[in-house]
Design an enzyme around this catalytic site. Structure first.
Site, PDB file in Angstrom:
ATOM      1  N   HIS A 155       0.827  -1.209   0.000  1.00 13.16           N
ATOM      2  CA  HIS A 155       0.000   0.000   0.000  1.00 13.16           C
ATOM      3  C   HIS A 155       0.861   1.258   0.000  1.00 13.16           C
ATOM      4  O   HIS A 155       1.772   1.394   0.818  1.00 13.16           O
ATOM      5  CB  HIS A 155      -0.943  -0.018   1.214  1.00 13.16           C
ATOM      6  CG  HIS A 155      -1.988  -1.077   1.104  1.00 13.16           C
ATOM      7  ND1 HIS A 155      -2.403  -1.863   2.156  1.00 13.16           N
ATOM      8  CD2 HIS A 155      -2.701  -1.491   0.014  1.00 13.16           C
ATOM      9  CE1 HIS A 155      -3.330  -2.701   1.732  1.00 13.16           C
ATOM     10  NE2 HIS A 155      -3.527  -2.498   0.433  1.00 13.16           N
TER      11      HIS A 155
ATOM     12  N   GLU B   8       1.651   3.644   3.114  1.00 10.24           N
ATOM     13  CA  GLU B   8       2.192   2.999   4.318  1.00 10.24           C
ATOM     14  C   GLU B   8       3.721   3.020   4.284  1.00 10.24           C
ATOM     15  O   GLU B   8       4.393   1.996   4.269  1.00 10.24           O
ATOM     16  CB  GLU B   8       1.588   1.593   4.431  1.00 10.24           C
ATOM     17  CG  GLU B   8       0.066   1.661   4.547  1.00 10.24           C
ATOM     18  CD  GLU B   8      -0.647   0.329   4.443  1.00 10.24           C
ATOM     19  OE1 GLU B   8       0.014  -0.717   4.517  1.00 10.24           O
ATOM     20  OE2 GLU B   8      -1.889   0.341   4.277  1.00 10.24           O
TER      21      GLU B   8
ATOM     22  N   HIS C 277       2.790  -3.784   6.668  1.00  9.80           N
ATOM     23  CA  HIS C 277       1.764  -2.771   6.404  1.00  9.80           C
ATOM     24  C   HIS C 277       1.740  -1.808   7.590  1.00  9.80           C
ATOM     25  O   HIS C 277       2.408  -2.031   8.599  1.00  9.80           O
ATOM     26  CB  HIS C 277       0.377  -3.421   6.296  1.00  9.80           C
ATOM     27  CG  HIS C 277       0.150  -4.165   5.011  1.00  9.80           C
ATOM     28  ND1 HIS C 277      -0.670  -3.685   4.021  1.00  9.80           N
ATOM     29  CD2 HIS C 277       0.638  -5.344   4.559  1.00  9.80           C
ATOM     30  CE1 HIS C 277      -0.688  -4.548   3.008  1.00  9.80           C
ATOM     31  NE2 HIS C 277       0.099  -5.567   3.318  1.00  9.80           N
TER      32      HIS C 277
ATOM     33  N   GLU D 158       0.890  -5.138  10.926  1.00  5.80           N
ATOM     34  CA  GLU D 158       0.415  -3.754  10.855  1.00  5.80           C
ATOM     35  C   GLU D 158       1.257  -2.987  11.865  1.00  5.80           C
ATOM     36  O   GLU D 158       1.086  -3.152  13.075  1.00  5.80           O
ATOM     37  CB  GLU D 158      -1.070  -3.671  11.221  1.00  5.80           C
ATOM     38  CG  GLU D 158      -2.009  -4.407  10.275  1.00  5.80           C
ATOM     39  CD  GLU D 158      -2.253  -3.689   8.953  1.00  5.80           C
ATOM     40  OE1 GLU D 158      -1.738  -2.563   8.753  1.00  5.80           O
ATOM     41  OE2 GLU D 158      -2.948  -4.272   8.111  1.00  5.80           O
TER      42      GLU D 158
HETATM   43  O1  0X9 Z   1      -6.829  -4.203   4.483  1.00  5.45           O
HETATM   44  C1  0X9 Z   1      -5.668  -4.589   4.282  1.00  5.45           C
HETATM   45  O2  0X9 Z   1      -5.243  -4.893   3.171  1.00  5.45           O
HETATM   46  C2  0X9 Z   1      -4.709  -4.694   5.482  1.00  5.45           C
HETATM   47  N1  0X9 Z   1      -4.835  -3.537   6.306  1.00  5.45           N
HETATM   48  S1  0X9 Z   1      -4.275  -2.090   5.761  1.00  5.45           S
HETATM   49  O3  0X9 Z   1      -4.698  -1.086   6.727  1.00  5.45           O
HETATM   50  N2  0X9 Z   1      -2.703  -2.090   5.789  1.00  5.45           N
HETATM   51  O4  0X9 Z   1      -4.756  -1.872   4.471  1.00  5.45           O
HETATM   52  C3  0X9 Z   1      -5.082  -5.883   6.324  1.00  5.45           C
HETATM   53  C4  0X9 Z   1      -5.078  -7.163   5.588  1.00  5.45           C
HETATM   54  C5  0X9 Z   1      -5.471  -8.255   6.516  1.00  5.45           C
HETATM   55  N3  0X9 Z   1      -6.198  -9.212   5.831  1.00  5.45           N
HETATM   56  C6  0X9 Z   1      -7.554  -9.385   5.962  1.00  5.45           C
HETATM   57  N4  0X9 Z   1      -8.257  -8.816   6.880  1.00  5.45           N
HETATM   58  N5  0X9 Z   1      -8.043 -10.181   5.077  1.00  5.45           N
HETATM   59 ZN    ZN Z   2      -1.698  -1.976   4.026  1.00  4.77          ZN
END
Ligand code: 0X9
Ligand code: ZN
Length: 412
Positions: free
Chosen positions: A170, A173, A298, A367
């Site tokens: 991302h 980030e 992330h 994260e």
């Molecule tokens: O949403 C995402 O891709 C990740 N969080 S972020 O804030 N960095 O964008 C988390 C991915 C974790 N995976 C799932 N929840 N499937």
């Molecule tokens: Zn992310």
């Protein structure tokens, strides 16, 4: 002549109007939403439309573009508690001033600085490193990587157990680039000083790709104005930009928590692996069968996530124990919260479901810090946070490198 001018004016105004009426046109406006989401079910419902930046008890926060804001007004109005408007329009459309981070954040690596530093390390530590390219981004940037493994050991052994670290799926980030960069430096500089590091580098095959989404990351700082950009920089069919790379992997692709709308920040892409960046990751994993562990960096929220993320069930069996044990062990060091990714919210097409689901790789998403933030500081916490986050994660990262030897060792 006057007639030509008249026709031109009509044409020009038509273009202007259509650009503004095009729902996919990114004016640069951003909105910070606070939504009432009392449980995981609410969060997962909202995650079909918006990306959730952070969770705070019964509330969630999301920074959205104009397209997602309209979607939220249409489908999520009952959840919205408040809206704050951020006006970044002055900086759109982007002008390339050459890339530098906003004032005070110059310590963060630009793409060029990542390449330069990795090249330098590749030269200075040629006995234990090899520079490689993962592939090419949408706009033609080479995706830089570095392999750390003793060349002597590689000569003697056909294959060493491998681990893959990747940052910046991302764009916004940026901290997720810095931690792998610091880790690379620490490893190579301590090879001749610290016997424990030497032992790891002599017996493992370690790969780092600190800035996968180089296009997005550099777009996010163009004009030295952060833009809350998340996706890559693909030009979509209706004129919007970007696919969410962490929704584009083929395992369970498009089965919830991602969007079919190209204007959305969680756009899954027109098909699985539609993007050169995700294809590059897949080609790498396909051609490196020795990879046992993958860590995707992330930000933010201070979490250690493991599969499944696209469905509520657990992976089960022995592997469940391995995931839990590893996550809990690392959590003791960095104080992050270990959890199944879907307990945060269900989202399909992410890196870890794919890496584990299709290859059996023990894959974690970190994260990084801060732990929570409703405002701009979540994605943009400032360079002052880098050392602290790095220090908190040295032990977990060394642990993963060690356990790449045999992940099942942790449950013996
Ligand atoms: O949403 C995402 O891709 C990740 N969080 S972020 O804030 N960095 O964008 C988390 C991915 C974790 N995976 C799932 N929840 N499937
Ligand atoms: Zn992310």
């Amino acid at each position: 002549m006057i007639r030509i001018l008249f026709i031109f004016l009509i044409f020009a105004s038509g273009v202007f109007i259509s650009a503004n009426q095009n729902p996919y046109f990114d004016s640069g406006q951003r909105y910070q939403l606070k939504l009432f989401a009392k449980n995981k079910k609410d969060r997962s419902f909202i995650s079909n439309f918006l990306h959730l930046d952070s969770i705070d008890g019964k509330y969630v926060y999301s920074t959205v573009n104009q397209y997602d804001f309209k979607q939220a007004q249409k489908y999520l109005s009952k959840y919205i508690v408040s809206t704050t408007t951020l006006n970044l329009t002055k900086f759109f459309p982007p002008i390339d001033f050459g890339h530098e981070y906003p004032s005070g954040d110059e310590r963060f690596h630009t793409y060029k600085e990542v390449v330069k530093e990795l090249n330098q390390i590749g030269k200075n530590f040629s006995n234990i490193t090899t520079r490689f390219s993962l592939g090419t981004t949408v706009t033609g940037r080479d995706i830089p990587g570095i392999r750390i493994a003793s060349k002597k050991s590689l000569k003697e052994n056909k294959q060493l157990p491998g681990i893959f670290f990747v940052g910046a799926h991302h764009a916004r980030e940026h901290l997720s680039v810095e931690i792998p960069m610091m880790m690379i430096k620490m490893l190579v500089e301590n090879y001749s000083k610290d016997p424990k590091i030497k032992q790891l580098i002599d017996t493992r095959d370690i790969y780092f790709v600190p800035m996968l989404n180089a296009d997005g990351a550099m777009y996010d700082i163009e004009g030295r104005q952060y833009k809350f950009w998340r996706k890559n920089r693909s030009l979509n069919s209706k004129g919007s930009f970007g696919v969410d790379l962490n929704r584009n992997y083929p395992f369970g692709w498009g089965t919830g928590g991602s969007s079919k709308s190209e204007g959305s920040d969680i756009f899954m892409g027109p098909k699985p692996l539609s993007e050169p960046e995700t294809i590059a990751v897949k080609n790498f994993i396909d051609s490196h069968k020795n990879i046992n562990i993958l860590l995707s960096f992330h930000t933010f929220s201070e979490l250690i996530l493991y599969p499944w993320g696209g469905k509520n069930s657990e992976v089960g069996g022995r592997d469940q124990k391995v995931f839990e044990t590893m996550a809990q062990t690392m959590a003791k060091w960095n104080n992050y919260k270990p959890m199944k990714a879907s307990d945060l919210y269900v989202a399909s097409g992410d890196t870890c479901d794919w890496a584990y689901g299709d290859y059996g790789i023990f894959c974690f998403t970190f994260e990084l810090s801060p732990s929570r933030s409703a405002g701009q500081k979540g994605f943009y916490p400032g360079a002052g946070i880098i050392d602290k986050v790095y220090n908190a994660n040295i032990k977990p990262i060394l642990y993963l490198i060690e356990k790449a030897g045999n992940p099942y060792e942790v449950i013996k």
